[in-house]
Write an enzyme that holds these catalytic residues in place. Sequence first.
Site, mmCIF file in Angstrom:
data_model
loop_
_atom_site.group_PDB
_atom_site.id
_atom_site.type_symbol
_atom_site.label_atom_id
_atom_site.label_comp_id
_atom_site.label_asym_id
_atom_site.label_seq_id
_atom_site.Cartn_x
_atom_site.Cartn_y
_atom_site.Cartn_z
ATOM 1 N N GLU A 85 0.877 -1.156 0.000
ATOM 2 C CA GLU A 85 0.000 0.000 0.000
ATOM 3 C C GLU A 85 0.927 1.222 0.000
ATOM 4 O OE1 GLU A 85 -2.765 -0.393 3.325
ATOM 5 O OE2 GLU A 85 -3.586 1.542 2.695
ATOM 6 N N ARG B 281 5.085 -13.750 9.502
ATOM 7 C CA ARG B 281 5.823 -12.487 9.373
ATOM 8 C C ARG B 281 7.238 -12.631 9.904
ATOM 9 N NH1 ARG B 281 1.863 -8.301 8.866
ATOM 10 N NH2 ARG B 281 3.324 -6.606 9.063
ATOM 11 N N LYS C 183 4.503 0.398 10.438
ATOM 12 C CA LYS C 183 4.639 1.718 9.816
ATOM 13 C C LYS C 183 4.235 2.809 10.785
ATOM 14 C CE LYS C 183 3.496 0.303 5.184
ATOM 15 N NZ LYS C 183 2.250 -0.066 4.528
HETATM 16 P P1 ATP Z 1 2.748 -2.491 8.285
HETATM 17 O O1 ATP Z 1 2.059 -3.391 9.242
HETATM 18 O O2 ATP Z 1 4.160 -2.205 8.631
HETATM 19 O O3 ATP Z 1 1.968 -1.250 7.987
HETATM 20 P P2 ATP Z 1 1.632 -3.714 6.031
HETATM 21 O O4 ATP Z 1 1.510 -5.175 6.017
HETATM 22 O O5 ATP Z 1 0.426 -2.940 6.350
HETATM 23 O O6 ATP Z 1 2.845 -3.321 6.954
HETATM 24 P P3 ATP Z 1 1.673 -3.403 3.195
HETATM 25 O O7 ATP Z 1 2.099 -2.252 2.384
HETATM 26 O O8 ATP Z 1 0.248 -3.775 3.175
HETATM 27 O O9 ATP Z 1 2.170 -3.126 4.679
HETATM 28 O O10 ATP Z 1 2.582 -4.671 2.909
HETATM 29 C C1 ATP Z 1 2.966 -5.156 1.639
HETATM 30 C C2 ATP Z 1 3.331 -6.596 1.791
HETATM 31 O O11 ATP Z 1 4.406 -6.784 2.697
HETATM 32 C C3 ATP Z 1 2.156 -7.401 2.321
HETATM 33 O O12 ATP Z 1 2.001 -8.530 1.484
HETATM 34 C C4 ATP Z 1 2.571 -7.769 3.718
HETATM 35 O O13 ATP Z 1 2.022 -8.978 4.098
HETATM 36 C C5 ATP Z 1 4.103 -7.816 3.611
HETATM 37 N N1 ATP Z 1 4.741 -7.596 4.905
HETATM 38 C C6 ATP Z 1 4.664 -6.487 5.682
HETATM 39 N N2 ATP Z 1 5.353 -6.658 6.823
HETATM 40 C C7 ATP Z 1 5.896 -7.907 6.784
HETATM 41 C C8 ATP Z 1 6.718 -8.679 7.674
HETATM 42 N N3 ATP Z 1 7.118 -8.199 8.851
HETATM 43 N N4 ATP Z 1 7.108 -9.929 7.286
HETATM 44 C C9 ATP Z 1 6.711 -10.398 6.095
HETATM 45 N N5 ATP Z 1 5.941 -9.735 5.223
HETATM 46 C C10 ATP Z 1 5.523 -8.504 5.544
HETATM 47 MG MG MG Z 2 -1.341 -3.117 5.241
#
Ligand code: ATP
Ligand code: MG
Length: 597
Positions: free
Chosen positions: A64, A299, A309
């Site tokens: 995102e 994760r 984030k």
């Molecule tokens: P955050 O929780 O930090 O805001 P998010 O998952 O909301 O992260 P996205 O931009 O939606 O952020 O993530 C893009 C991709 O990265 C998604 O497929 C998500 O599952 C993956 N991702 C994010 N954090 C991790 C992590 N700690 N380990 C593995 N994959 C991750």
């Molecule tokens: Mg997200």
Amino acid sequence: MATDPKAAVNPAPKPSNFLRGIIERDLESGAYAARHFGGTPGDAAHHQAGPADPARIRTRFPPEPNGYLHVGHAKSICLNFGLAQDFGGVCHLRFDDTNPEKEEQEFVDAIQEAVTWLGFDWNAGGTSHLYYASHYFDFMYRAAEALVEAGLAYVDEQSAEDMRARRGDFNTPGTDSPYRSRTPAENLARLREMKAGGLPDGGAVLRAKIDMAAANINLRDPTLYRIKRATHHNTGDRWCIYPMYTYAHPIEDALENITHSICTLEFEDQRPFYDWLLESLADLGLLARPLPKQYEFGRLNLSYVVTSKRKLRELVMEGIVEGWDDPRMPTLFGMRRRGYTPASIRAMADGSGASKTNIWLDYGVLDGCLRSDLEGQAPRAMAVLDPVKLVLTNWAEVFGSDGFIEACQAPAHPHLPELGLRHFGLGREVWIERDDYADVPAKGFFRLFPGNKVRLKYGMVVECTGCEKDAAGALTAVLARVVPDTKSGTPGADAVKVKGTITWVGVADAVPASVVLYDRLFTEAQPEAGGRDFREVLNPQSKRAVTAWLEPALAGVPAESRYQFERHGYFVADRKDHRAEAPVFNRITTLRDSWAA
Ligand code: ATP
Ligand code: MG
């Protein structure tokens, strides 16, 4: 000693990764062999009119664009792009920009830069697979109308409160909305009104019509669309209704011909809806089969690091760090500035495999990957980080004048002769580390103390005679006599045996530099364990800038050049602040893990 950096950081065999097994099985059974690809994302008709899909599998990384990528995202990038690479597939970079309020072009650009820096490419076979979920809004809406017409979705005008009350909970089945029994014709008219702006924000939602008593709460008529008057970074004010993530994401995957849709564990409960939606739209002839399948993995959490984030934003906004690219930040921009190599981050991600549980990886693993990447390739240099002057009092006696400079040299890398030699001068005064001198040696201390001999590395043997101190008793100079005919590399140089060798830089040609000694941002491996506020465990020593003396050749090196400073660790010329006339180096990591228990 491995000199091929790739071999050093990518240890075979591959770590355990259950996704590989799934893909191997799918390839063997030919599950995706008959797919067609229309060359761009599209519906069933579009793909069926195209040639056989040249990609054996398709994965995607779907961030995102609402913030900077961090080390957790690196895990997902390496997994998705890595699997595509390994199995003759293609990985798409897709901006999941269906939420109009939080997304910005700045992040879109930064994400592309970070993925490229990590070493991945969304171009394959002459096609750029860079996509935006917002480009699919038309299809998503068309699919919504089709679901309504098929009796699979309805417009619900209950208040948010009533909707919540009727959803039930884990122990109680939900109850039907009074709007659930509207006819498809009524629903279609209402949906069109929603879209045309005839209803206020929050005045209605479109819901799937599945089962209000389903054990999985996500199947209790989930919301597909909401009304929200907001300007979108891509589509402007064209829409006042926006799809929900849970509705949009499966459709995005299907339009792009994704085969393996890999996400983190928290989406496991969404999988039944993912399948329900895609099966429904395929039955209606809108999406091509075979459909994508969702797989969840654990994760990656890194010890001593927070990755959400929201929390990273707090660190920046509260001034705890100096920006998104502060070298202590676990953002990819921060890690890049700190000096981590893309190969080291990839090695850490690959080495952690993929499993069905969330994992905590020790930060030392990342540093280990960095060291094994750089050990075989980073040029060496001498730097004095906590300088005190060493004065060789018999210099003129031995060499004829106090101004005489002896030319010294050393290999840039002990195992890579092709990197050539470094040159520097040894004169009457040299900079040495303050703690290389002791008035009275502790047991096992073989460096400078009165009466002891040490070698100045690549230079000569000197014999310590004493020191000078200021009125407060602080050391101001160490005194020694140079021992003639002991220059490294000359015949007989080894005749004088010493137990200690120290690094140094000649006062005559040393270059002053700001060297920033970075360390972990938190003192606890799990900063938020037990609900603790991470602000309570900030490491006060996470950043310490010192004025150091460097070998002369280091002044002119380009930003992002990485070196091993002998005895000290790995350092990088700062991407932003390094200048030939004012060098700035960041410590990436020490030579050994000083945090290991
Ligand atoms: P955050 O929780 O930090 O805001 P998010 O998952 O909301 O992260 P996205 O931009 O939606 O952020 O993530 C893009 C991709 O990265 C998604 O497929 C998500 O599952 C993956 N991702 C994010 N954090 C991790 C992590 N700690 N380990 C593995 N994959 C991750
Ligand atoms: Mg997200």
